[in-house]
Design a protein around this motif. Structure first.
Motif, mmCIF file in Angstrom:
data_model
loop_
_atom_site.group_PDB
_atom_site.id
_atom_site.type_symbol
_atom_site.label_atom_id
_atom_site.label_comp_id
_atom_site.label_asym_id
_atom_site.label_seq_id
_atom_site.Cartn_x
_atom_site.Cartn_y
_atom_site.Cartn_z
ATOM 1 N N ASN A 1 -5.289 1.724 -8.670
ATOM 2 C CA ASN A 1 -4.607 3.103 -8.928
ATOM 3 C C ASN A 1 -3.170 2.714 -9.180
ATOM 4 O O ASN A 1 -2.170 3.482 -8.959
ATOM 5 C CB ASN A 1 -4.922 4.098 -7.581
ATOM 6 C CG ASN A 1 -6.162 4.434 -7.663
ATOM 7 O OD1 ASN A 1 -6.881 4.520 -8.684
ATOM 8 N ND2 ASN A 1 -6.387 5.087 -6.409
ATOM 9 N N LYS B 1 0.564 -1.314 -0.123
ATOM 10 C CA LYS B 1 -0.018 -0.074 -0.035
ATOM 11 C C LYS B 1 0.818 1.381 0.048
ATOM 12 O O LYS B 1 1.795 1.222 1.054
ATOM 13 C CB LYS B 1 -0.946 0.031 1.234
ATOM 14 C CG LYS B 1 -1.749 1.162 1.281
ATOM 15 C CD LYS B 1 -2.942 1.053 2.087
ATOM 16 C CE LYS B 1 -3.747 2.454 2.480
ATOM 17 N NZ LYS B 1 -4.494 2.854 0.798
ATOM 18 N N GLY C 1 -5.868 7.865 -10.117
ATOM 19 C CA GLY C 1 -7.068 7.126 -10.528
ATOM 20 C C GLY C 1 -7.227 6.434 -11.561
ATOM 21 O O GLY C 1 -8.112 6.364 -12.539
ATOM 22 N N ASP D 1 -0.192 5.559 -0.428
ATOM 23 C CA ASP D 1 -1.215 6.218 -0.445
ATOM 24 C C ASP D 1 -2.483 5.785 -1.250
ATOM 25 O O ASP D 1 -3.050 4.901 -0.477
ATOM 26 C CB ASP D 1 -0.561 7.390 -1.503
ATOM 27 C CG ASP D 1 -1.243 8.847 -1.511
ATOM 28 O OD1 ASP D 1 -2.107 9.089 -0.800
ATOM 29 O OD2 ASP D 1 -0.859 9.610 -2.460
ATOM 30 N N GLN D 2 -2.646 6.437 -2.366
ATOM 31 C CA GLN D 2 -4.110 5.749 -2.895
ATOM 32 C C GLN D 2 -3.891 4.387 -3.664
ATOM 33 O O GLN D 2 -5.117 3.899 -4.041
ATOM 34 C CB GLN D 2 -4.696 6.867 -4.006
ATOM 35 C CG GLN D 2 -4.941 8.266 -3.392
ATOM 36 C CD GLN D 2 -5.174 9.317 -4.278
ATOM 37 O OE1 GLN D 2 -6.201 9.088 -5.160
ATOM 38 N NE2 GLN D 2 -4.579 10.329 -4.279
ATOM 39 N N LEU E 1 -1.012 7.385 -9.466
ATOM 40 C CA LEU E 1 -1.758 7.915 -8.187
ATOM 41 C C LEU E 1 -2.704 8.939 -8.536
ATOM 42 O O LEU E 1 -3.213 9.936 -7.898
ATOM 43 C CB LEU E 1 -0.759 9.199 -7.227
ATOM 44 C CG LEU E 1 0.312 8.281 -6.618
ATOM 45 C CD1 LEU E 1 1.392 8.898 -6.013
ATOM 46 C CD2 LEU E 1 -0.228 7.109 -5.596
#
Length: 333
Positions: A232, A202, A243, A204-205, A241
């Motif tokens: 992502n 993992k 989307g 951030d997004q 990062l």
């Protein structure tokens, strides 16, 4: 009497130094892996000499007594076709110091994410997941971060064939990483002919999780597979990062071992990213290895990445396929 005492003290010092050396060891190791290939990107063909993740490293360990050991690993990549550095820094492949014992192992430094070794790398039996026949679809959740700089990790002892390694990469207030740490977990299990693995990362997004299985059928057949779900992650670090959405990828691999010969086949599929249209692709590789010794092999393979749905894996150009026919030599030392 004074001279005899000095001689005795010198002898004791020499013996103690020799004992210390006997408890420590440093090993130089590495791999030189080079192939000549006929590559094709879209409609353009070229003949090239290809480096396949050649490297040199230094590994050391000191026995501290009572089951406690201190160690280090320093590993550098180089281009075997030109003799130059791979451009990532002197010991950018791996640079760590560690402490191990009955409690497990503590590592500090930089290394490739253990979640990768527990899943995708484990079933890359043909050419060690290197070069143009490498797995094109495994999601590293940003390549630079997945090789954990500023890493801290702990690996448990192995109980009944099972162990876990968990770690983090410290961002150190670095705006390049959005002031976010990376987290990585890997689990491995081996029992007889069955080997299982799982990995999670993992940042951030972005995140990924994968499971892997490998099974040995007698002494001649190996079959393996992994499935990965990523979120992502994209074709580059910016997309990772911004989307890209979720995607599922998988790979099946098999090997038939006959004396010094190895016959390999693997097929991988990248599913569509939720928010990137025309992003699915297919890769397959057919390979043959002949082991001249335990350390040296010659090999040939054909690999193709089918990007007809608009992806750019391996080719770098949307909708353009990539293929390569290669012959090579790999030597470990």
């Amino acid at each position: 009497m004074q001279t005899s005492s000095r001689l005795l003290l010198a002898s004791l010092a020499l013996l103690s130094t020799s004992a210390a050396f006997a408890q420590s060891s440093v090993t130089i190791y590495g791999r030189v892996n080079t192939s000549v290939e006929r590559q094709k990107v879209g409609d353009v063909s070229s003949t090239v000499m290809q480096n396949n993740a050649s490297r040199i490293g230094f590994r050391g360990v000191e026995d501290l007594g009572g089951g406690l050991k201190a160690g280090f690993v320093l590993e550098s990549g180089f281009n075997s076709d030109t003799g130059t550095s791979d451009g990532r820094g002197f010991f950018a492949r791996q640079s760590e110091v560690n402490l191990s014992g009955n409690f497990g192992e503590l590592r500090l430094g930089r290394w490739t994410a253990p979640s990768y070794f527990a899943t995708a790398d484990y079933i890359s039996m043909h050419n060690h997941d290197t070069g143009t026949s490498a797995d094109a679809f495994y999601a590293y959740v940003m390549n630079d971060v997945a090789t954990n700089s500023n890493g801290v990790s702990y690996k448990t002892p192995t109980f009944g064939g099972f162990n876990i390694e968990a770690g983090t990469g410290l961002y150190e207030k670095n705006s390049k990483y959005g002031n976010k740490n990376i987290y990585d977990v890997a689990a491995n299990y081996e029992a007889g002919p069955l080997a299982l693995g799982a990995g999670y990362t993992k940042f951030d997004q972005a995140d990924q999780y994968a499971i892997r299985g490998l099974y040995k059928i007698g002494s001649q057949f190996l079959v393996g597979a992994y499935v990965q779900r990523s979120k992502n992650w994209g074709f580059d670090q910016v997309t990772a990062l911004n989307g890209a959405g979720s995607r599922t990828a998988y790979r099946l691999s098999g090997a038939y071992l006959l004396g010094a010969s190895e016959f390999h086949l693997n097929v991988g599929r990248a599913g569509k990213m939720k928010n990137i249209s025309e992003s699915q692709a297919l890769q397959y590789t057919l390979g043959y290895n002949y082991n001249l010794s335990k350390r040296t092999k010659v090999y040939a393979f054909y690999t193709k990445v089918d990007n007809k749905d608009g992806a750019s894996y391996m080719s770098g150009a949307a909708g353009q396929d990539f293929s390569s026919f290669a012959v090579g030599i790999r030597h470990n030392f």
